[in-house]
Design a protein around this motif. Sequence first.
Motif, PDB file in Angstrom:
ATOM      1  N   CYS A  88      -6.486 -13.970 -39.023  1.00 49.48           N
ATOM      2  CA  CYS A  88      -5.466 -15.128 -39.416  1.00 49.48           C
ATOM      3  C   CYS A  88      -4.587 -15.699 -37.906  1.00 49.48           C
ATOM      4  N   PHE A  89      -4.800 -17.051 -37.791  1.00 48.89           N
ATOM      5  CA  PHE A  89      -4.157 -17.453 -36.620  1.00 48.89           C
ATOM      6  C   PHE A  89      -4.650 -16.938 -35.289  1.00 48.89           C
ATOM      7  N   GLN A  90      -5.793 -16.373 -35.132  1.00 49.63           N
ATOM      8  CA  GLN A  90      -6.199 -15.769 -33.971  1.00 49.63           C
ATOM      9  C   GLN A  90      -6.987 -16.987 -33.216  1.00 49.63           C
ATOM     10  N   ARG A 113      -6.489 -20.945 -32.060  1.00 46.10           N
ATOM     11  CA  ARG A 113      -5.152 -21.692 -31.617  1.00 46.10           C
ATOM     12  C   ARG A 113      -5.378 -23.003 -32.006  1.00 46.10           C
ATOM     13  N   SER A 152      -3.039 -27.004 -33.168  1.00 53.27           N
ATOM     14  CA  SER A 152      -1.722 -27.478 -33.851  1.00 53.27           C
ATOM     15  C   SER A 152      -1.787 -27.134 -35.298  1.00 53.27           C
ATOM     16  N   LYS A 198      -1.666 -26.113 -38.936  1.00 54.31           N
ATOM     17  CA  LYS A 198      -2.449 -25.123 -39.707  1.00 54.31           C
ATOM     18  C   LYS A 198      -3.760 -24.574 -38.970  1.00 54.31           C
ATOM     19  N   SER A 199      -3.954 -25.064 -37.591  1.00 59.24           N
ATOM     20  CA  SER A 199      -5.128 -24.525 -36.982  1.00 59.24           C
ATOM     21  C   SER A 199      -5.085 -23.047 -36.882  1.00 59.24           C
ATOM     22  N   GLY A 200      -6.325 -22.401 -37.266  1.00 57.67           N
ATOM     23  CA  GLY A 200      -6.495 -20.968 -37.208  1.00 57.67           C
ATOM     24  C   GLY A 200      -6.034 -20.130 -38.472  1.00 57.67           C
ATOM     25  N   LEU A 201      -5.519 -20.959 -39.417  1.00 54.87           N
ATOM     26  CA  LEU A 201      -5.314 -20.174 -40.510  1.00 54.87           C
ATOM     27  C   LEU A 201      -6.559 -19.734 -41.441  1.00 54.87           C
ATOM     28  N   THR A 211      -6.832 -18.054 -45.064  1.00 50.66           N
ATOM     29  CA  THR A 211      -6.052 -17.299 -46.261  1.00 50.66           C
ATOM     30  C   THR A 211      -7.069 -17.396 -47.399  1.00 50.66           C
ATOM     31  N   PRO A 238      -9.192 -25.991 -36.577  1.00 53.65           N
ATOM     32  CA  PRO A 238      -8.305 -26.202 -35.298  1.00 53.65           C
ATOM     33  C   PRO A 238      -8.399 -27.670 -34.590  1.00 53.65           C
ATOM     34  N   GLU A 244     -12.595 -23.469 -31.100  1.00 54.70           N
ATOM     35  CA  GLU A 244     -11.939 -22.687 -31.755  1.00 54.70           C
ATOM     36  C   GLU A 244     -12.409 -22.418 -33.268  1.00 54.70           C
TER      37      GLU A 244
END
Length: 570
Positions: free
Chosen positions: A93-95, A97, A99, A101-104, A106, A136, A146
């Motif tokens: 999660c969020f690895q 990158r 702006s 919620k990019s990379g979330l 869940t 991303p 990403e």
Amino acid sequence: MKSSEDLRGALRAINHRSYPAYKSLAGGWSFGRYVLSIEHVQGDPFAAPSRLSVSVRHSAAGFPASCWETKRRRTALEDFLLRRFGRQADKFCFQARGSGKSGLITVSRPGQEILERTACAVGEEGITVRFEVGFPANGRTINAPELEKILFEFLPQCVEESLFYARTPKKDLEAALFLADDQQFIREELERLELAAFVADGAVLPRESGVSDRPMRDAVAFRSPESMAVTLELPRHGPLRGMGVPRGITLIAGGGYHGKSTLLKALERGVYDHIAGDGREYVITDHTALKIRAEDGRKITNTDISLFIAHLPNGKDTRRFSTLDASGSTSQAANIVEGIESGSRVLLIDEDTSATNLMVRDKLMQEVIARDKEPITPFLERVRDLWEKEGISTILVVGSSGSYFYAAGRILQMDCYRAVDITERTRTLLADRPGPSLEAPDFRLPAAQRAIELGGAAQTRRSYRGDRQITERLKIKRLGKTSFSLGKDTLDLRYVEQLVDGEQTQTLACLLRYAKEHYGDKPADLAWVAQALGRILEREGLAGICGERDVPSGLAMPRIQEIFACLNRY
């Protein structure tokens, strides 16, 4: 179906374009052993994340059919796989990158209870896991490399580590399935032995804190009084001793802070199965059991509360009682009646959250104030009739009034979190003490049908130019764990205390919208609507109220009692 390499090419083709170009990725993409579906793409990087799912055919996943041969096992397998997938997703999660919620990444986070959820479904064809990903972007410009990292590096690891039998810890899976077998066996034994609940020796009932549902460390383990001990021969665990709470009227008494409400809370949650290590995995309560409380300020519509409140001085008809702002006594009376209407066979009540004037009138008060001058018939005078005439049991926590001792069939004292059967000792004390009246005339459960006006299934709004009307489906917004808005209406379910997960609340919102869409053209019988919704869930599962192409990831199964509660408060 397009391949994963087609997806890679499509991603690279839209790199650095404006964010809406991500919508071109919607659809299914084959990754060999599984299919990735991009079901909904968020409008911008700050909006709700995109909805994705992964599907693995049984022939590829390799789980033996015995893992889902019963409904209870199927739900346990889904829960097991979902928790494993979630632990893997947390690592990434969020690895990636960008702006917003990019990379979330869940997925639903189950608590201590095991619930059927849309986040993981084991069907006839295979296994489907639904989750959300923040696509991303840099600002509002697509950052395709990403997202490529998420879809081609992170997700394959999540899938491989959690959804294939070859990588599954077999002992852990077997333990989860065996626990489900044993929990189902205990529920069936409750019926055979005529028990309202079972609490195993060694159960850990206290919770870690007011905001944590995990077991308290170094808590006093529960042990049954010898007089109430029952030993069950579980199919997997083997012999298990514990306390059998008989049907009828059971009191839980004792001093403050000695564990009365803690025991009741465990029984309240015992309508659900719990994961191993919770401490309450062998605390099993009749699945229809309902927690009853006063609920000042709730809305009541055409409910017959005359069993408890009648002959009001203002002449108001309590056989079709309505109010927008109920008192403690009227709300609790309505909750009891509506609970019985929902099919509950066990009522769970704590005097701390009850309306005193509805619960009890002691002997002196009964003598001073004549019955024809008191509109309220207390629960004390109805509890025996509910059991003896209708088979409805009551488990009641008391700490300040001894009047219920005269009505109880079994009396427990909680002493430093240890249960002591004081039934015979209490009866000896009562032998020479005149008690309050336990009877009242005109016992009759409400039988009248109650119509619910569900209203329209859509709302209209003006277009931005204001020259035409636009009709759209009512929007749902969950407001915390126990409230939601549907269109312009807001429903507060905070006192429906057996809602244990916000995803159950989301499901109730979807059920209400479904009812408005399918049964809202004219007034309908409330019980019929609730039971119709229950039959859809039983027959088709949670997907039955969504449509196969629009199944969100965040729904969890409520009971019929919570469906009734939702409709009654609408």
